[in-house]
Write a protein that holds these residues in place. Structure first.
Motif, PDB file in Angstrom:
ATOM      1  N   LEU A   1       0.869  -1.271   0.012  1.00 22.73           N
ATOM      2  CA  LEU A   1       0.022   0.149   0.096  1.00 22.73           C
ATOM      3  C   LEU A   1       0.865   1.300  -0.045  1.00 22.73           C
ATOM      4  O   LEU A   1       0.651   2.406   0.416  1.00 22.73           O
ATOM      5  CB  LEU A   1      -0.663  -0.009   1.073  1.00 22.73           C
ATOM      6  CG  LEU A   1      -1.840  -1.258   1.201  1.00 22.73           C
ATOM      7  CD1 LEU A   1      -2.752  -1.151   2.579  1.00 22.73           C
ATOM      8  CD2 LEU A   1      -2.949  -1.083   0.123  1.00 22.73           C
TER       9      LEU A   1
ATOM     10  N   VAL B   1      -5.054  -8.022   0.236  1.00 24.04           N
ATOM     11  CA  VAL B   1      -4.804  -6.631   0.118  1.00 24.04           C
ATOM     12  C   VAL B   1      -4.388  -6.213  -1.099  1.00 24.04           C
ATOM     13  O   VAL B   1      -4.943  -4.960  -1.715  1.00 24.04           O
ATOM     14  CB  VAL B   1      -3.484  -6.337   1.326  1.00 24.04           C
ATOM     15  CG1 VAL B   1      -3.341  -4.689   0.986  1.00 24.04           C
ATOM     16  CG2 VAL B   1      -3.864  -6.671   2.627  1.00 24.04           C
TER      17      VAL B   1
ATOM     18  N   GLN C   1      -7.017  -3.597  -3.059  1.00 23.27           N
ATOM     19  CA  GLN C   1      -6.481  -2.166  -3.335  1.00 23.27           C
ATOM     20  C   GLN C   1      -6.366  -2.301  -4.710  1.00 23.27           C
ATOM     21  O   GLN C   1      -7.083  -1.165  -5.510  1.00 23.27           O
ATOM     22  CB  GLN C   1      -4.734  -2.236  -3.226  1.00 23.27           C
ATOM     23  CG  GLN C   1      -4.231  -0.805  -3.600  1.00 23.27           C
ATOM     24  CD  GLN C   1      -2.708  -0.818  -3.316  1.00 23.27           C
ATOM     25  OE1 GLN C   1      -2.133   0.025  -3.165  1.00 23.27           O
ATOM     26  NE2 GLN C   1      -2.210  -2.128  -4.027  1.00 23.27           N
TER      27      GLN C   1
ATOM     28  N   SER D   1      -8.250  -1.365   2.257  1.00 25.22           N
ATOM     29  CA  SER D   1      -7.309  -2.286   1.992  1.00 25.22           C
ATOM     30  C   SER D   1      -6.634  -2.687   3.347  1.00 25.22           C
ATOM     31  O   SER D   1      -6.406  -3.881   3.820  1.00 25.22           O
ATOM     32  CB  SER D   1      -6.130  -1.622   1.294  1.00 25.22           C
ATOM     33  OG  SER D   1      -6.657  -1.560   0.033  1.00 25.22           O
TER      34      SER D   1
END
Length: 543
Positions: free
Chosen positions: A357, A482, A486, A508
């Motif tokens: 992220l 994730v 995302q 996320s």
């Protein structure tokens, strides 16, 4: 009663240290919003040499003074501790003054090492770097002497003065940094160099706030301390040279290990920009933006999982000393396993999640002006948090076993590798090259620490390898989830605004956090790692 006081003091110090470090990290977010990553680079130009000189000037003094005074107080000799305190104040004031003069006078030379081409107007001016270094150098006049006062109080098992002064120092410093940067740039329409220079002066202002707290406690408790001194039953009449020899024997290994991150950052300070510029791919301004994103913004961000992991594990370190000293091999094995597990259980998912992220995280926290370079750097740099955590904890375990020499050897090896590789890696690979050099340096240092723990604690890594494998599987599942969430969220909310980035990040992080916690509970991993206090988490496999 003594144990209760010790535990209470340890909790106070742990909490205040964590709070102080946390405050020292989060102020970066609004600061970068004010001055940008190029301004953050200028801030680092001043702060990194200051941090190194401060560490050298204080040499782990609070802990060493605390240990010295506690030892002689326990023997009924309060006069020896008082003599050390009085002479230490004078000595550290002189040391601080010398460090101040050295940094102040060396500012043009240091600035010249950092700014290779003063005529390149795309970056920070040489004069601004000199000004910033000189402004932060003033703090060296008071901070080293404060270390003696803090150590003196700690020697009496009084942790409150140190704890409160640390937090006050950070709060005052942060308020000054942000208010001055905002006022100079947006109220008085001043220059970036002036704003950042005054921001670094916050180290001195914060020090004044901390000193005021310590003087208040001193005035409040002076009569009690004097009463103890008058009631001394013994006086060892130790000479000052002998005192300082004993003090240095306590302080030197710990202070050197504490220099790990500053030393690695110092290598970057003097090679990162020059390597990028000499590669021909970056001009001065672009190199400084990358350095600010790397050494300032991304670095502070990855220290958050490091602080969380080490704060939970560091409470186990004092008990390791007792187990090793008492030759309780079974308990020592259990304590080392628990320490390793907590670090891996917390730092690996945090680092992996932050890496995946990286772009929305950087955008939300530092804005979108430099998100392309900042997100790119953070993606590769985030896993370094695992290395930082493992090194600090393995070094602490070695100190608990009175094997500091191996921690010193490992750090020296790591720094030498970083120094040897950094310029060429950056020259060839760009900003990521510095990250790779850090990986190699820390990996070597951790390998030495892990080997020493295995050899001298006779530690069996079999169970830990099994637990690491399970953590790795769960983190891989979490990471894939994730990444999918995302990707899907970015289709609906493109990363072109703060609000969109915040939504992508929130979805996320929530997915990853819930999935990792649920999986670790289902397998029983959470309960095993976090211990009996979290037995409610042991819902899965009982093996």
């Amino acid at each position: 009663m003594g144990d209760s006081k010790f535990l209470r003091g340890t909790m106070i110090m742990s909490l205040s240290t964590f709070l102080s470090k946390f405050l020292g990290m989060i102020y970066v977010f609004p600061f970068v919003a004010l001055v940008g990553n190029q301004g953050m680079a200028l801030y680092q130009y001043g702060y990194l040499p200051y941090t190194l000189l401060l560490s050298l000037a204080t040499l782990g003094v609070p802990m060493a003074v605390s240990k010295f005074i506690s030892k002689y107080n326990a023997l009924g000799d309060y006069r020896t501790g008082q003599r050390l305190f009085q002479s230490g104040l004078i000595f550290m004031t002189i040391t601080g003054f010398i460090a101040f003069i050295l940094l102040f006078m060396m500012a043009p030379t240091i600035a010249g090492w950092i700014i290779s081409d003063p005529d390149d107007l795309s970056g920070n001016a040489l004069s601004d770097v000199v000004f910033t270094i000189r402004m932060v150098s003033v703090a060296l006049l008071i901070i080293p002497a404060m270390a003696v006062i803090r150590g003196y109080f700690q020697g009496f098992q009084s942790m409150g003065p140190t704890a409160v002064s640390q937090v006050v120092e950070q709060i005052v410093r942060i308020i000054f940094i942000l208010s001055m940067a905002y006022s100079i740039l947006y109220i008085w329409d001043g220059e970036l160099g002036t704003a950042v220079g005054f921001a670094t002066f916050g180290a001195f202002v914060g020090g004044i706030g901390a000193l005021a707290v310590l003087l208040y406690y001193w005035k409040k408790r002076k009569h009690l301390i004097n009463k103890k001194i008058e009631e001394s039953t013994v006086d060892h009449n130790i000479s000052l040279p002998s005192m300082y020899k004993e003090l240095i024997s306590y302080a030197l290994p710990i202070s050197f290990v504490g220099l790990a991150i500053p030393l690695f950052q110092l290598v970057d300070l003097f090679s990162f920009n020059n390597a990028l510029i000499n590669s021909g791919a970056f001009i001065q301004g672009e190199a400084e933006t990358a350095f600010g994103a790397y050494s300032g913004s991304a670095h502070k961000l990855i220290l958050i999982p490091v602080a969380l992991a080490t704060a939970m594990s560091i409470t186990l370190i004092p008990t390791i000393t007792n187990s090793f000293t008492n030759k309780d091999h079974k308990l020592l094995q259990s304590q080392i396993t628990q320490t390793y597990q907590i670090i891996l259980f917390l730092s690996i998912p945090a680092a992996v999640g932050l890496s995946i992220l990286s772009y929305p995280s950087f955008g939300v926290l530092f804005g979108f002006e430099d998100v392309s370079v900042g997100g790119y750097i953070l993606r590769y740099y985030a896993p370094v948090a695992i290395f930082f955590s493992l090194f600090s904890v393995t070094a602490a375990i070695l100190q608990g076993m009175n094997l500091q020499k191996f921690a010193v050897v490992s750090l020296t090896t790591g720094v030498v590798l970083k120094l040897s590789l950094n310029y060429w890696f950056v020259f060839i690979m760009g900003p990521v090259g510095s990250i790779m050099a850090t990986y190699i340096g820390y990996a070597a240092a951790i390998t030495i620490n892990v080997w020493a723990i295995g050899k001298y604690a006779k530690y069996d890594y079999t169970l830990l390898v099994k637990r690491f494998g399970l953590i790795a599987v769960l983190v891989a599942v979490m990471g894939i989830a994730v990444w999918i969430v995302q990707g899907g969220a970015m289709v609906l909310f493109p990363l072109d605004s703060w609000f969109n980035a915040f939504l992508v990040l929130s979805f996320s992080v929530f997915t990853g956090g819930v999935l990792y916690l649920a999986a670790s509970m289902k397998t029983g991993l959470a309960g095993k790692v976090l211990g009996h206090r979290f037995s409610i988490l042991k819902t899965g496999d009982k093996s």
